[in-house]
Scaffold this active site. Structure first.
Site, PDB file in Angstrom:
ATOM      1  N   LEU A 138     -10.349  -9.487   4.489  1.00  0.00           N
ATOM      2  CA  LEU A 138      -9.875 -10.383   5.548  1.00  0.00           C
ATOM      3  C   LEU A 138      -8.546 -11.041   5.180  1.00  0.00           C
ATOM      4  CD1 LEU A 138     -13.333 -11.989   6.468  1.00  0.00           C
ATOM      5  CD2 LEU A 138     -12.251  -9.924   7.402  1.00  0.00           C
ATOM      6  N   GLY A 139      -7.690 -10.277   4.548  1.00  0.00           N
ATOM      7  CA  GLY A 139      -6.346 -10.761   4.227  1.00  0.00           C
ATOM      8  C   GLY A 139      -5.383 -10.450   5.357  1.00  0.00           C
ATOM      9  N   CYS A 166       0.828  -1.214   0.000  1.00  0.00           N
ATOM     10  CA  CYS A 166       0.000   0.000   0.000  1.00  0.00           C
ATOM     11  C   CYS A 166       0.861   1.263   0.000  1.00  0.00           C
ATOM     12  CB  CYS A 166      -0.939   0.000   1.201  1.00  0.00           C
ATOM     13  SG  CYS A 166      -0.111  -0.081   2.800  1.00  0.00           S
ATOM     14  N   GLU A 170       6.949  -3.534  11.198  1.00  0.00           N
ATOM     15  CA  GLU A 170       7.458  -4.868  10.889  1.00  0.00           C
ATOM     16  C   GLU A 170       6.746  -5.544   9.724  1.00  0.00           C
ATOM     17  OE1 GLU A 170       8.913  -8.796  13.411  1.00  0.00           O
ATOM     18  OE2 GLU A 170       7.768  -7.222  14.401  1.00  0.00           O
TER      19      GLU A 170
END
Length: 394
Positions: free
Chosen positions: A176-177, A46, A105
């Site tokens: 929902l990844g 993203c 992270e």
């Protein structure tokens, strides 16, 4: 030549999303870019889209844009780093220096996934795979030594702080990844009352529904939005998934649009009772432990420098790989030729003697390789390689 072309969070999300690649599209482009370079790995998140190349010759950026169907007018917004600068850039990225949430992270898993996808789709990438493996190894040591786990930061923790301050207790998550899982993991121990899950069921998300049945539940999109005070969007769809018609008239709703491209249609932004916060705005909310993380990271930058030197040394030594292969092949041929002189031995004994001779020859060759490696470090690799040729090949 080793190099990277990319665009990151320093360019606003409205432009950045034009170059974001879905997983399917990324796989397609990996194959097509192989026409231009020997090795290719694409890192698309993203916050960034970066393409790493290894090839004998530099590939013109216009050819890359043409192959990817990208608008050439945006070429000046892209950065290009070559050789050592390219190595340094990737190591800083995976260690969290180049993230909007400094030290976060999640980028580690994204770098690993980029390497794995390239291997599955694009075939062999020996140099780039090694580069990414060393980068991941560097990140592990760097994060441990800098003790970044003592000052953790994630998108979920930043959003969670806003929700707590706003007394929001009913949340809907669409997508929902990996990001959706990150939020579920965060909310399981928070004081929110309800988390509505919108999207395809999967095993990782199922565990939250089973372990916390009163808190997590799968839901229809419209029903969930009607009930929720906040909507968190993080799908990988190439188009908007939340539209004006999905929002009940007059409903007060806080939306976090964490997807690139955006999940929320522009018309939703205009609704009077709806506030939409995009991914770039979320990252700007991180202030609590930012300075502490920056200080600890700068103190341990020497770890990154160590691994940069390690990879450059490996890359430089790679010029001798054909010589090493040829020496070992020649030694094996000599060993097999000598075995033919053996008399009064059966085929099994002959094979054992042959294996023993080859093993002994490789011991001497391996020692010669170590001497060559030391000579390469000292700048006399060419002289040493010529000696090895004279000893083993003539």
């Amino acid at each position: 030549m080793l190099w990277v072309i990319g665009i990151n969070h320093k360019v606003e999300v409205d432009i950045r999303q034009k170059f974001s690649l879905t997983k399917t599209k990324l796989q397609e482009k990996l194959i097509s870019l192989k026409k231009l370079a020997d090795e290719v790995i694409i890192l698309s998140t993203c916050n960034r889209t970066e393409i790493y190349f290894f090839s004998e010759e530099y590939v013109d950026i216009e050819k890359i844009f043409t192959e990817l169907d990208w608008d050439r007018r945006y070429m000046p917004l892209f950065y290009i780093y070559k050789d050592k600068d390219c190595i340094k850039h990737l190591f800083e990225v995976v260690c969290g220096f180049d993230s909007l949430l400094i030290g976060e992270e999640q980028i580690v898993a994204q770098v690993k996934e980029a390497k794995d996808i390239a291997k599955q789709v694009g075939g062999k990438n020996p140099v780039l795979e090694r580069l990414f493996e060393v980068a991941l190894k560097c990140s592990k040591e760097f994060r441990t030594k800098a003790r970044l786990n003592e000052h953790p930061i994630t998108i979920a923790s930043v959003v969670g702080k806003v929700l707590k301050e706003s007394n929001i207790r009913k949340i809907a998550i669409i997508g929902l990844g990996n990001i959706g899982f990150l939020f579920c993991n965060y909310f399981k121990n928070s004081d929110v009352d309800k988390v509505f899950l919108i999207g395809r069921k999967n095993e990782r998300i199922d565990q939250f529904v089973k372990l916390y049945p009163g808190k997590f539940e799968y839901s229809d999109k419209k029903d969930a939005i009607s009930e929720a005070q906040c909507l968190i969007c993080s799908t990988s769809a190439p188009h908007a998934v939340v539209h004006k018609d999905d929002i009940p008239d007059g409903k007060n709703l806080l939306i976090f649009d964490l997807a690139v491209p955006r999940d929320v249609d522009v018309e939703v932004y205009k609704l009077p009772n709806v506030k939409v916060i995009d991914i770039d705005q979320v990252h700007k909310m991180d202030a609590t432990s930012r300075e502490i993380r920056i200080s600890k990271m700068q103190e341990n930058y020497n770890i990154i420098e160590k691994y940069i030197d390690e990879f450059i040394e490996w890359l430089g030594f790679r010029q001798y790989r054909n010589l090493i292969i040829e020496v070992k092949r020649h030694a094996e041929q000599l060993c097999k030729a000598q075995v033919k002189y053996l008399k009064n031995v059966d085929s099994r004994e002959r094979e054992e003697v042959e294996r023993l001779l080859i093993r002994m020859a490789n011991l001497y060759i391996d020692r010669a390789i170590e001497v060559l490696r030391e000579a390469h470090k000292e700048g006399s690799g060419e002289i040493c390689s010529n000696l090895i040729k004279r000893i083993f090949l003539k």
